[in-house]
Every structure is written in C-alpha cells, then in structure tokens.
Motif scaffolding. Structure first.
Motif, PDB file in Angstrom:
ATOM      1  N   ALA A   1       0.892  -1.416   0.041  1.00  0.00           N
ATOM      2  CA  ALA A   1       0.000  -0.063  -0.161  1.00  0.00           C
ATOM      3  C   ALA A   1       1.035   1.245  -0.139  1.00  0.00           C
ATOM      4  CB  ALA A   1      -0.950  -0.012   1.190  1.00  0.00           C
ATOM      5  N   ILE A   2       2.093   1.251   0.525  1.00  0.00           N
ATOM      6  CA  ILE A   2       2.832   2.444   0.553  1.00  0.00           C
ATOM      7  C   ILE A   2       3.414   2.580  -0.690  1.00  0.00           C
ATOM      8  CG2 ILE A   2       5.210   3.344   1.713  1.00  0.00           C
ATOM      9  CD1 ILE A   2       4.742   1.559   4.182  1.00  0.00           C
ATOM     10  N   GLU A   3       4.090   1.758  -1.434  1.00  0.00           N
ATOM     11  CA  GLU A   3       4.969   1.999  -2.477  1.00  0.00           C
ATOM     12  C   GLU A   3       4.272   2.881  -3.489  1.00  0.00           C
ATOM     13  OE1 GLU A   3       7.851   1.153  -3.307  1.00  0.00           O
ATOM     14  OE2 GLU A   3       8.539   0.110  -1.520  1.00  0.00           O
ATOM     15  N   PRO A   4       3.045   2.616  -4.024  1.00  0.00           N
ATOM     16  CA  PRO A   4       2.660   3.483  -5.265  1.00  0.00           C
ATOM     17  C   PRO A   4       2.468   4.932  -4.763  1.00  0.00           C
ATOM     18  CG  PRO A   4       1.166   1.485  -5.013  1.00  0.00           C
ATOM     19  CD  PRO A   4       2.044   1.597  -3.766  1.00  0.00           C
ATOM     20  N   VAL A   5       2.010   5.124  -3.599  1.00  0.00           N
ATOM     21  CA  VAL A   5       2.009   6.532  -2.708  1.00  0.00           C
ATOM     22  C   VAL A   5       3.212   7.259  -2.662  1.00  0.00           C
ATOM     23  CG1 VAL A   5       0.849   7.996  -0.902  1.00  0.00           C
ATOM     24  CG2 VAL A   5      -0.233   6.044  -1.868  1.00  0.00           C
ATOM     25  N   ALA A   6       4.178   6.596  -2.199  1.00  0.00           N
ATOM     26  CA  ALA A   6       5.601   6.746  -2.234  1.00  0.00           C
ATOM     27  C   ALA A   6       6.219   7.454  -3.125  1.00  0.00           C
ATOM     28  CB  ALA A   6       6.336   5.992  -1.318  1.00  0.00           C
ATOM     29  N   ILE A   7       5.940   6.578  -4.368  1.00  0.00           N
ATOM     30  CA  ILE A   7       6.361   7.089  -5.694  1.00  0.00           C
ATOM     31  C   ILE A   7       5.895   8.228  -6.094  1.00  0.00           C
ATOM     32  CG2 ILE A   7       6.622   6.100  -8.116  1.00  0.00           C
ATOM     33  CD1 ILE A   7       6.970   3.584  -6.964  1.00  0.00           C
ATOM     34  N   ALA A   8       4.689   8.105  -5.905  1.00  0.00           N
ATOM     35  CA  ALA A   8       3.688   9.577  -6.510  1.00  0.00           C
ATOM     36  C   ALA A   8       3.975  10.747  -5.905  1.00  0.00           C
ATOM     37  CB  ALA A   8       2.058   9.084  -6.535  1.00  0.00           C
ATOM     38  N   LEU A   9       4.614  10.540  -4.320  1.00  0.00           N
ATOM     39  CA  LEU A   9       4.699  11.852  -3.653  1.00  0.00           C
ATOM     40  C   LEU A   9       6.429  12.057  -3.804  1.00  0.00           C
ATOM     41  CD1 LEU A   9       2.619  11.571  -0.922  1.00  0.00           C
ATOM     42  CD2 LEU A   9       2.214  12.900  -2.773  1.00  0.00           C
ATOM     43  N   ASP A  10       7.189  11.408  -4.457  1.00  0.00           N
ATOM     44  CA  ASP A  10       8.643  11.482  -4.631  1.00  0.00           C
ATOM     45  C   ASP A  10       9.488  11.313  -3.349  1.00  0.00           C
ATOM     46  OD1 ASP A  10      10.934  11.876  -6.057  1.00  0.00           O
ATOM     47  OD2 ASP A  10      10.768  13.890  -6.119  1.00  0.00           O
ATOM     48  N   TYR A  11       8.892  10.421  -2.594  1.00  0.00           N
ATOM     49  CA  TYR A  11       9.654  10.161  -1.652  1.00  0.00           C
ATOM     50  C   TYR A  11      10.746   9.228  -1.908  1.00  0.00           C
ATOM     51  CZ  TYR A  11       5.470  10.664   1.804  1.00  0.00           C
ATOM     52  OH  TYR A  11       4.591  11.391   2.332  1.00  0.00           O
ATOM     53  N   TRP A  12      10.575   8.322  -2.863  1.00  0.00           N
ATOM     54  CA  TRP A  12      11.581   7.599  -3.569  1.00  0.00           C
ATOM     55  C   TRP A  12      11.317   6.969  -4.870  1.00  0.00           C
ATOM     56  CZ3 TRP A  12       9.649   5.335   1.118  1.00  0.00           C
ATOM     57  CH2 TRP A  12       8.660   4.356   1.068  1.00  0.00           C
ATOM     58  N   THR A  13      12.172   6.695  -5.779  1.00  0.00           N
ATOM     59  CA  THR A  13      11.721   6.117  -7.057  1.00  0.00           C
ATOM     60  C   THR A  13      12.523   4.858  -7.477  1.00  0.00           C
ATOM     61  OG1 THR A  13      13.523   7.542  -8.113  1.00  0.00           O
ATOM     62  CG2 THR A  13      11.259   8.494  -8.162  1.00  0.00           C
ATOM     63  N   TRP A  14      12.146   3.974  -8.462  1.00  0.00           N
ATOM     64  CA  TRP A  14      12.795   2.879  -8.685  1.00  0.00           C
ATOM     65  C   TRP A  14      13.462   3.180 -10.118  1.00  0.00           C
ATOM     66  CZ3 TRP A  14      13.400  -0.741  -5.099  1.00  0.00           C
ATOM     67  CH2 TRP A  14      12.613  -0.769  -4.003  1.00  0.00           C
ATOM     68  N   ALA A  15      14.808   2.657 -10.121  1.00  0.00           N
ATOM     69  CA  ALA A  15      15.336   2.927 -11.397  1.00  0.00           C
ATOM     70  C   ALA A  15      14.528   2.149 -12.562  1.00  0.00           C
ATOM     71  CB  ALA A  15      16.679   2.509 -11.201  1.00  0.00           C
ATOM     72  N   ALA A  16      14.007   1.011 -12.437  1.00  0.00           N
ATOM     73  CA  ALA A  16      13.371   0.232 -13.424  1.00  0.00           C
ATOM     74  C   ALA A  16      12.093   0.718 -13.722  1.00  0.00           C
ATOM     75  CB  ALA A  16      13.776  -1.462 -13.308  1.00  0.00           C
ATOM     76  N   GLY A  17      11.629   1.586 -13.055  1.00  0.00           N
ATOM     77  CA  GLY A  17       9.892   2.105 -12.995  1.00  0.00           C
ATOM     78  C   GLY A  17       9.221   1.075 -12.255  1.00  0.00           C
ATOM     79  N   ASP A  18       9.259  -0.272 -12.247  1.00  0.00           N
ATOM     80  CA  ASP A  18       8.482  -1.268 -11.576  1.00  0.00           C
ATOM     81  C   ASP A  18       9.151  -1.405 -10.122  1.00  0.00           C
ATOM     82  OD1 ASP A  18       6.629  -1.321 -13.744  1.00  0.00           O
ATOM     83  OD2 ASP A  18       7.823  -2.888 -14.580  1.00  0.00           O
ATOM     84  N   ILE A  19       8.184  -1.953  -9.169  1.00  0.00           N
ATOM     85  CA  ILE A  19       8.552  -2.196  -8.002  1.00  0.00           C
ATOM     86  C   ILE A  19       9.110  -3.610  -8.050  1.00  0.00           C
ATOM     87  CG2 ILE A  19       8.175  -2.206  -5.450  1.00  0.00           C
ATOM     88  CD1 ILE A  19       5.535  -0.208  -6.219  1.00  0.00           C
ATOM     89  N   PRO A  20      10.065  -3.803  -7.735  1.00  0.00           N
ATOM     90  CA  PRO A  20      10.822  -5.176  -7.741  1.00  0.00           C
ATOM     91  C   PRO A  20       9.985  -6.310  -6.555  1.00  0.00           C
ATOM     92  CG  PRO A  20      12.492  -3.900  -6.842  1.00  0.00           C
ATOM     93  CD  PRO A  20      11.360  -3.000  -7.257  1.00  0.00           C
ATOM     94  N   LEU A  21       9.984  -7.374  -6.934  1.00  0.00           N
ATOM     95  CA  LEU A  21       9.436  -8.364  -5.792  1.00  0.00           C
ATOM     96  C   LEU A  21      10.518  -8.262  -4.678  1.00  0.00           C
ATOM     97  CD1 LEU A  21       7.709 -10.341  -4.625  1.00  0.00           C
ATOM     98  CD2 LEU A  21       8.725 -12.244  -6.352  1.00  0.00           C
ATOM     99  N   GLN A  22      11.718  -8.265  -4.968  1.00  0.00           N
ATOM    100  CA  GLN A  22      13.039  -8.361  -4.050  1.00  0.00           C
ATOM    101  C   GLN A  22      12.746  -7.318  -2.957  1.00  0.00           C
ATOM    102  OE1 GLN A  22      16.480  -7.171  -6.167  1.00  0.00           O
ATOM    103  NE2 GLN A  22      17.619  -7.015  -4.460  1.00  0.00           N
ATOM    104  N   ASN A  23      12.180  -6.223  -3.445  1.00  0.00           N
ATOM    105  CA  ASN A  23      11.908  -5.172  -2.105  1.00  0.00           C
ATOM    106  C   ASN A  23      10.903  -6.035  -1.163  1.00  0.00           C
ATOM    107  OD1 ASN A  23      11.414  -2.279  -1.008  1.00  0.00           O
ATOM    108  ND2 ASN A  23       9.299  -2.766  -1.820  1.00  0.00           N
TER     109      ASN A  23
END
Length: 251
Positions: free
Chosen positions: A184-206
C-alpha cells in the motif's frame, strides 16, 4: 497506568486527526506543496510521540535498546541498498524527505521501526484471538489493554506462556504483515517523490527483503518477551493505512 491510558487517549485523537488531515492536504493542490516540506517534521513528531507512549506504558529498558538496534539495522541496510541496489533493488530517495545522510532520510528508519512494532502487535492480537499457548480465554477487552473481573490472562501474561514456536510464528507474521503493508505504501511514496525505482516497476525483491528484515528484528522482540504493546499501535497502523489506501486511489 491511568496516566498512560490518558496519554494514549489524547494521542489516539491526535493520530486520527493527523492522518485524516494529512490525507486531505495531499488531495488539495494548493496545500500539496506545503506537505512536501513538512513530511520529515510530521513523521518525526508522530513516531516520537508513539515511542514515548509505548515507553510510558511498558517501562522496559530493553524496548529502548531494541529501538536503537532496529533503527541502526534498518538505516544501515537502507544506506547499503541505496548505494548498491543489492538488497531491495535499484532505487533512490527524492527530496520530499529532505533530512538525509548517505542518501537515506533519517526519519525512514523510525517509520520502519514503528511499523514493525505495530505489525508485531497485530500478529499477537491474532494469536491471542485464536488461542495460541494459553491465549484461548483472552477476550477482546484484554487484547485492547483493559482488564475485566474474572478474566483469565492479560496479554503480557499470555506472552510469558508462549512457546518458542509461537513466538517465532508471531515474528514471522509480523514480517509478512510489514511486507503486505508496503504494497500500500509503495505507489503513494513514488507518486509523492519519497523515492523512485530505477526500472520503474517495484521489484518483488523489495517486498521479500522487507519481510525478511522485519522478521529478523521482530524475533528478539518476541523471544526476549520485550514489553512494547499498547492499543495505540493499532490506531497508528490503521490510521496510516487509511492515509495510504485513500491516496492510492486518489493520486
């Protein structure tokens, strides 16, 4: 205990207001720029008040040591992760959380420690509810921290009777809950520029990494029976979840 209950009552109101008003603020374009420069301070206040309330209720010195260790471990792993991409995947933190060192916001490790405690509390509530290791007679009142005449065991008494296997199960559930919460956190954090993923998608590894890390830092909390529980943890967990779920649909 009366003073602790009163403090938690006031903080319950404050947390509900803070997360509800924060949700609204992120939905108003005219206010959104302000939220981008106040995130660090607000998270520091919320987490600081939560930890203070937990200390006031439990007065367990081991909890303070656990917090120091959990903060140090999660911050160090974040720093290694940002530098190498080897732990969570390749990502960087944005300027929204601006108080940083080694590319990692100081407040982020506080958030993970607080979330881990809240997920442990949720795990123990479920174990209490379904009667693991002597918890079968613990009613809703005890789970929420109150006592009743004739009730058999308090949550802390139930914890003392838990087996090694059940304590490990609680830590495992906490790790799983933490990873699910991060969904639930990841999409909001990305939208608010808390952090960004280099590949764009959130990896399962995370998610796998956070499940493993949360399990690892939850294990001593459970095995050493460190006193940390409070009704405020469930309020924090659900109020913050409300914030992220609403913004998942709105942003």
């Amino acid at each position: 205990m009366f003073e602790s209950d009163r403090l938690e009552g006031w903080l319950t109101v404050f947390f509900l207001f803070a997360f509800a008003s924060g949700t609204l603020a992120h939905l108003l374009p005219s206010v959104l720029p302000v939220t981008r420069v106040t995130t660090d301070g607000l998270l520091l206040v919320i987490n600081g008040l939560l930890f203070f309330a937990l200390w006031r209720r439990n007065v367990d010195a081991r909890l303070l040591w656990w917090l120091v260790a959990a903060y140090g471990i999660t911050f160090s792993l974040e720093a290694i992760g940002v530098a190498t991409g080897a732990i969570f995947g390749d990502y960087t933190y944005g300027p929204t959380m601006w108080w940083q060192w080694l590319g990692v916001p100081f407040v982020i490790a506080l958030n993970w420690a607080a979330l881990t405690l809240a997920c442990n509390d949720l795990a123990e509530r479920l174990l209490d509810r379904f009667g693991h290791d002597g918890g079968e007679d613990v009613g809703q009142g005890e789970i929420l921290g109150s006592t009743r005449t004739g009730a058999t065991k308090s949550p802390e008494a139930v914890r003392e009777n838990r087996s090694l296997g059940t304590a490990t199960l609680a830590a495992l559930l906490a790790g799983i809950f933490t990873a699910l919460y991060d969904v639930a956190i990841e999409p909001v954090a990305i939208a608010l520029d808390y952090w960004t993923w280099a590949a764009g998608d959130i990896p399962l590894q995370n998610y796998l990494a956070w499940a493993a890390i949360a399990f690892a830092i939850s294990l001593p909390l459970q095995l050493l029976r460190i006193r940390y529980r409070s009704p405020l943890l469930l309020v924090y967990l659900l109020a913050q979840l409300f914030f992220f779920l609403v913004l998942n649909f709105a942003l």
